[in-house]
Design an enzyme around this catalytic site. Sequence first.
Site, short mmCIF file in Angstrom:
data_model
loop_
_atom_site.label_atom_id
_atom_site.label_comp_id
_atom_site.label_asym_id
_atom_site.label_seq_id
_atom_site.Cartn_x
_atom_site.Cartn_y
_atom_site.Cartn_z
N LYS A 103 0.80 -1.20 0.00
CA LYS A 103 0.00 0.00 0.00
C LYS A 103 0.84 1.26 0.00
O LYS A 103 0.41 2.32 -0.42
CB LYS A 103 -0.88 0.02 1.27
N GLY A 104 2.04 1.18 0.54
CA GLY A 104 2.84 2.37 0.84
C GLY A 104 3.02 3.38 -0.28
O GLY A 104 3.13 4.58 -0.02
N ASP A 153 7.60 3.43 -2.46
CA ASP A 153 7.88 4.45 -1.44
C ASP A 153 9.24 4.25 -0.80
O ASP A 153 9.99 5.20 -0.60
CB ASP A 153 6.77 4.46 -0.36
N ASP A 175 14.22 -1.04 1.57
CA ASP A 175 14.88 -1.33 2.84
C ASP A 175 15.86 -2.48 2.58
O ASP A 175 16.91 -2.27 1.97
CB ASP A 175 13.78 -1.70 3.85
N LYS A 215 16.81 3.32 1.87
CA LYS A 215 17.57 3.04 3.10
C LYS A 215 18.72 2.12 2.71
O LYS A 215 18.72 0.92 3.01
CB LYS A 215 16.66 2.35 4.13
N PHE A 258 13.93 4.73 11.15
CA PHE A 258 12.70 4.15 10.62
C PHE A 258 11.77 5.30 10.28
O PHE A 258 11.48 6.14 11.13
CB PHE A 258 12.06 3.24 11.67
N ASP A 315 3.90 3.53 6.55
CA ASP A 315 3.29 3.28 7.86
C ASP A 315 4.25 2.63 8.84
O ASP A 315 5.30 2.11 8.48
CB ASP A 315 2.10 2.32 7.70
N ARG A 327 0.40 6.90 7.99
CA ARG A 327 0.46 7.04 6.52
C ARG A 327 -0.02 8.42 6.09
O ARG A 327 0.35 8.92 5.05
CB ARG A 327 -0.44 6.00 5.84
C1 PRP Z 1 7.27 -1.68 3.00
C2 PRP Z 1 7.61 -0.77 1.84
C3 PRP Z 1 8.29 -1.71 0.87
C4 PRP Z 1 8.96 -2.73 1.77
C5 PRP Z 1 10.42 -2.46 1.85
O1 PRP Z 1 6.07 -2.30 2.72
O2 PRP Z 1 6.46 -0.17 1.28
O3 PRP Z 1 7.37 -2.35 0.02
O4 PRP Z 1 8.36 -2.61 3.05
O5 PRP Z 1 11.05 -3.45 2.62
P1 PRP Z 1 12.20 -4.41 2.08
O6 PRP Z 1 13.07 -3.61 1.15
O7 PRP Z 1 12.92 -4.81 3.35
O8 PRP Z 1 11.57 -5.57 1.41
P2 PRP Z 1 5.19 -3.06 3.83
O9 PRP Z 1 5.52 -4.52 3.81
O10 PRP Z 1 5.30 -2.33 5.13
O11 PRP Z 1 3.73 -2.93 3.25
P3 PRP Z 1 2.86 -1.61 2.91
O12 PRP Z 1 3.49 -1.01 1.67
O13 PRP Z 1 1.51 -2.16 2.68
O14 PRP Z 1 2.94 -0.67 4.08
#
Ligand code: PRP
Length: 175
Positions: A40-41, A98, A101, A129, A150, A157, A163
């Site tokens: 969703k992000g 978005d 990580d 990041k 973070f 979120d 969000r």
């Molecule tokens: C978050 C963000 C990325 C992912 C990054 O999504 O939006 O998709 O984590 O992490 P990574 O590089 O360690 O894989 P999240 O799983 O929180 O879902 P969301 O987008 O629905 O909030």
Amino acid sequence: MEQLKVLFTEDEIRRKVVEIAHEIRRDYQGKRPLLVGILKGSFVFMADLMRALRLHVEIEFVQLSSYGRGRKESTGKIRMVRRLTTPIRGKDVLVVEDIADSGHTLKFVLDYLERKKPSSLKLCVLVDKVFRREVDLPIDYVGFRIEKGFVVGYGIDYDERFRYLKDICIVDEES
Ligand code: PRP
């Protein structure tokens, strides 16, 4: 209880989005890219970027999930919750995310899209990041690179909270 500290203001984000949009517009002249947002992000960034682009674009969304409730780190187990609804073969696909990580989510999504034979596949990430990266990720357009912390806001979120924030903030946890 968490304290939030503004890292990038609404205004800084707006300017950065316009900057990225210029780069993308220059690279996609005469093309009609398909933006693939990762829910969703990415929905807030996607909406602003799309409007700043001033290009004929198509949009699609996929949804992946890897963070369990209350977690600040990926569980490593990525699930595809929503798949593409249209074929992307022969299209110029630009993934819009978005935050990068560990990189596992984006690696997963790039592999999934690559198998569908787009004509080109690029990646645009608002917040990188880089210090957390565990897998190689070819990012073509980056907004902000951060060194620690973070972040939440502008679609991002923490346990489904924050969000709605217009700024991007760092979460400071105090016990
Ligand atoms: C978050 C963000 C990325 C992912 C990054 O999504 O939006 O998709 O984590 O992490 P990574 O590089 O360690 O894989 P999240 O799983 O929180 O879902 P969301 O987008 O629905 O909030």
